[in-house]
Enzyme design. Sequence first.
Site, PDB file in Angstrom:
ATOM      1  N   LYS A  22     -12.382  58.321  -8.614  1.00  0.00           N
ATOM      2  CA  LYS A  22     -13.546  59.060  -8.127  1.00  0.00           C
ATOM      3  C   LYS A  22     -14.468  58.055  -7.453  1.00  0.00           C
ATOM      4  O   LYS A  22     -15.003  57.179  -8.122  1.00  0.00           O
ATOM      5  CB  LYS A  22     -14.249  59.739  -9.324  1.00  0.00           C
ATOM      6  CG  LYS A  22     -15.125  60.902  -8.931  1.00  0.00           C
ATOM      7  CD  LYS A  22     -15.564  61.725 -10.142  1.00  0.00           C
ATOM      8  CE  LYS A  22     -16.712  61.021 -10.842  1.00  0.00           C
ATOM      9  NZ  LYS A  22     -17.881  60.915  -9.942  1.00  0.00           N
ATOM     10  N   ASP A 138     -16.656  44.015   4.264  1.00  0.00           N
ATOM     11  CA  ASP A 138     -16.957  44.458   2.895  1.00  0.00           C
ATOM     12  C   ASP A 138     -15.817  44.081   1.962  1.00  0.00           C
ATOM     13  O   ASP A 138     -15.331  44.903   1.185  1.00  0.00           O
ATOM     14  CB  ASP A 138     -17.181  45.980   2.898  1.00  0.00           C
ATOM     15  CG  ASP A 138     -17.884  46.422   1.618  1.00  0.00           C
ATOM     16  OD1 ASP A 138     -17.908  47.633   1.336  1.00  0.00           O
ATOM     17  OD2 ASP A 138     -18.377  45.546   0.880  1.00  0.00           O
ATOM     18  N   LYS A 140     -14.230  42.813  -1.127  1.00  0.00           N
ATOM     19  CA  LYS A 140     -14.564  42.602  -2.544  1.00  0.00           C
ATOM     20  C   LYS A 140     -13.464  43.297  -3.336  1.00  0.00           C
ATOM     21  O   LYS A 140     -12.756  44.166  -2.792  1.00  0.00           O
ATOM     22  CB  LYS A 140     -15.939  43.188  -2.873  1.00  0.00           C
ATOM     23  CG  LYS A 140     -16.105  44.649  -2.510  1.00  0.00           C
ATOM     24  CD  LYS A 140     -17.541  45.107  -2.694  1.00  0.00           C
ATOM     25  CE  LYS A 140     -17.665  46.552  -2.240  1.00  0.00           C
ATOM     26  NZ  LYS A 140     -19.029  47.049  -2.260  1.00  0.00           N
ATOM     27  N   ASN A 143     -12.597  46.978  -2.974  1.00  0.00           N
ATOM     28  CA  ASN A 143     -12.005  47.528  -1.743  1.00  0.00           C
ATOM     29  C   ASN A 143     -10.588  47.051  -1.515  1.00  0.00           C
ATOM     30  O   ASN A 143     -10.079  47.128  -0.399  1.00  0.00           O
ATOM     31  CB  ASN A 143     -12.856  47.123  -0.530  1.00  0.00           C
ATOM     32  CG  ASN A 143     -14.135  47.910  -0.493  1.00  0.00           C
ATOM     33  OD1 ASN A 143     -14.242  48.956  -1.118  1.00  0.00           O
ATOM     34  ND2 ASN A 143     -15.126  47.386   0.208  1.00  0.00           N
ATOM     35  N   ASP A 156     -10.472  50.789   2.603  1.00  0.00           N
ATOM     36  CA  ASP A 156     -11.844  51.266   2.768  1.00  0.00           C
ATOM     37  C   ASP A 156     -12.553  50.570   3.935  1.00  0.00           C
ATOM     38  O   ASP A 156     -13.428  49.736   3.750  1.00  0.00           O
ATOM     39  CB  ASP A 156     -12.644  51.077   1.486  1.00  0.00           C
ATOM     40  CG  ASP A 156     -13.890  51.946   1.547  1.00  0.00           C
ATOM     41  OD1 ASP A 156     -14.505  52.186   0.515  1.00  0.00           O
ATOM     42  OD2 ASP A 156     -14.233  52.372   2.662  1.00  0.00           O
ATOM     43  N   THR A 174     -22.177  44.806  -1.745  1.00  0.00           N
ATOM     44  CA  THR A 174     -22.943  44.309  -2.892  1.00  0.00           C
ATOM     45  C   THR A 174     -23.380  42.906  -2.482  1.00  0.00           C
ATOM     46  O   THR A 174     -22.704  42.236  -1.712  1.00  0.00           O
ATOM     47  CB  THR A 174     -22.039  44.149  -4.141  1.00  0.00           C
ATOM     48  OG1 THR A 174     -20.933  43.329  -3.786  1.00  0.00           O
ATOM     49  CG2 THR A 174     -21.559  45.485  -4.637  1.00  0.00           C
TER      50      THR A 174
HETATM   51  O1  LIG Z   1      -8.914  53.769  -5.168  1.00  0.00           O
HETATM   52  C1  LIG Z   1      -8.878  54.726  -5.939  1.00  0.00           C
HETATM   53  O2  LIG Z   1      -9.825  55.421  -6.295  1.00  0.00           O
HETATM   54  C2  LIG Z   1      -7.625  55.018  -6.560  1.00  0.00           C
HETATM   55  N1  LIG Z   1      -6.383  54.723  -5.878  1.00  0.00           N
HETATM   56  N2  LIG Z   1      -5.350  54.396  -6.658  1.00  0.00           N
HETATM   57  C3  LIG Z   1      -4.252  54.269  -5.914  1.00  0.00           C
HETATM   58  C4  LIG Z   1      -4.597  54.521  -4.593  1.00  0.00           C
HETATM   59  N3  LIG Z   1      -3.858  54.511  -3.458  1.00  0.00           N
HETATM   60  C5  LIG Z   1      -4.482  54.790  -2.318  1.00  0.00           C
HETATM   61  N4  LIG Z   1      -5.819  55.053  -2.223  1.00  0.00           N
HETATM   62  C6  LIG Z   1      -6.557  55.074  -3.349  1.00  0.00           C
HETATM   63  N5  LIG Z   1      -7.879  55.331  -3.237  1.00  0.00           N
HETATM   64  C7  LIG Z   1      -8.522  55.554  -1.958  1.00  0.00           C
HETATM   65  C8  LIG Z   1      -8.870  54.209  -1.327  1.00  0.00           C
HETATM   66  C9  LIG Z   1      -9.507  54.414   0.014  1.00  0.00           C
HETATM   67  C10 LIG Z   1      -8.989  54.072   1.224  1.00  0.00           C
HETATM   68  N6  LIG Z   1      -9.781  54.350   2.274  1.00  0.00           N
HETATM   69  C11 LIG Z   1     -10.929  54.888   1.927  1.00  0.00           C
HETATM   70  N7  LIG Z   1     -11.886  55.221   2.877  1.00  0.00           N
HETATM   71  C12 LIG Z   1     -13.102  55.753   2.539  1.00  0.00           C
HETATM   72  O3  LIG Z   1     -13.404  56.007   1.390  1.00  0.00           O
HETATM   73  N8  LIG Z   1     -13.908  55.927   3.614  1.00  0.00           N
HETATM   74  C13 LIG Z   1     -15.223  56.346   3.519  1.00  0.00           C
HETATM   75  C14 LIG Z   1     -15.654  57.260   2.581  1.00  0.00           C
HETATM   76  C15 LIG Z   1     -16.997  57.629   2.581  1.00  0.00           C
HETATM   77  C16 LIG Z   1     -17.896  57.100   3.474  1.00  0.00           C
HETATM   78  C17 LIG Z   1     -17.419  56.173   4.388  1.00  0.00           C
HETATM   79 CL1  LIG Z   1     -18.511  55.431   5.483  1.00  0.00          CL
HETATM   80  C18 LIG Z   1     -16.115  55.801   4.417  1.00  0.00           C
HETATM   81  S1  LIG Z   1     -11.050  55.073   0.266  1.00  0.00           S
HETATM   82  C19 LIG Z   1      -5.960  54.805  -4.580  1.00  0.00           C
END
Ligand SMILES: O=C(O)Cn1ncc2ncnc(NCCc3cnc(NC(=O)Nc4cccc(Cl)c4)s3)c21
Length: 276
Positions: A22, A138, A140, A143, A156, A174
Amino acid sequence: TLLDEPRTFHLGMFEIGKPLGKGKFGRVYLVKERTSGFICALKVLYKSELQQGSGVEKQVRREIEIQSNLRHPNILRLFGHFHDPKRIFLILEFAGQGELYKLLRKESRFPEWKAAQYVAQMASALQYLHRKHIIHRDIKPENILVGVHDEIKLSDFGWSVHTPNRRRATLCGTLDYLPPEMIKSGSRDNTYDEKVDLWSLGVLTYEFLVGEAPFEDTPVMTHRRIARADMTIPPFVSAEARDLIKKLLVLDPDKRLALEAIQEHPWILKHCVKGE
Ligand SMILES: O=C(O)Cn1ncc2ncnc(NCCc3cnc(NC(=O)Nc4cccc(Cl)c4)s3)c21
């Protein structure tokens, strides 16, 4: 299947599995694409929440634009995206071992051979990004994800930008990972370039080996310690690792060890099989 060139996607194509995590802006689910059986991760972002953030929706669009064109073993794939009236969906590569920072907290700190392999993979991902004039900005543990075979997956890209960045540095990550040139205020040009990722890689290397960030302190003290590159490296850190950290956590961005030189550093060569 999903790996073919971009097509239109919709929610009905996926069988939703267990929640993976989450995040601040939404949840992530393990999903299976029905026709191909392809397993991936689906990140759900609520438009209502994004609209509140200042320009966050633009950031997600930029992330989609940047990440859809990236193909590297140490960069988490973004296969596609779609939206419905209320939500935006990111179709992501599934990282079997989840979030790196959870592995780090569990082990408290990594053995040098494992830290060196992660740093080498990070350097490889950053070389790929910097060749495309993209700075992640970013970096860390939060990410970074880890695949089933312990491969690093930088993810991310919500904060990544194309260089050269003429925008004033905004406080985006951070504090622990921010380089001095991004927290220095007052000086006219608060611009920065891809060398900010080199500083963050130094902070990451330190945290892998020590279990905490080098400048971790109260916000005011962290700010001051970053500005002075004021850190102590504990005695249990090997001389080679110490040498690499000190060549990355350098105030002057132009004096930081280049990514190519990191791949040839004795600490990396000692632990990483060439051309891995
Ligand atoms: O990490 C976990 O929670 C669990 N997890 N476990 C395994 C696993 N395999 C793949 N992905 C996971 N998680 C998603 C990772 C992301 C990749 N890219 C993102 N991009 C994003 O959030 N962009 C974004 C959102 C809101 C605002 C803005 Cl400005 C940009 S999040 C996994």
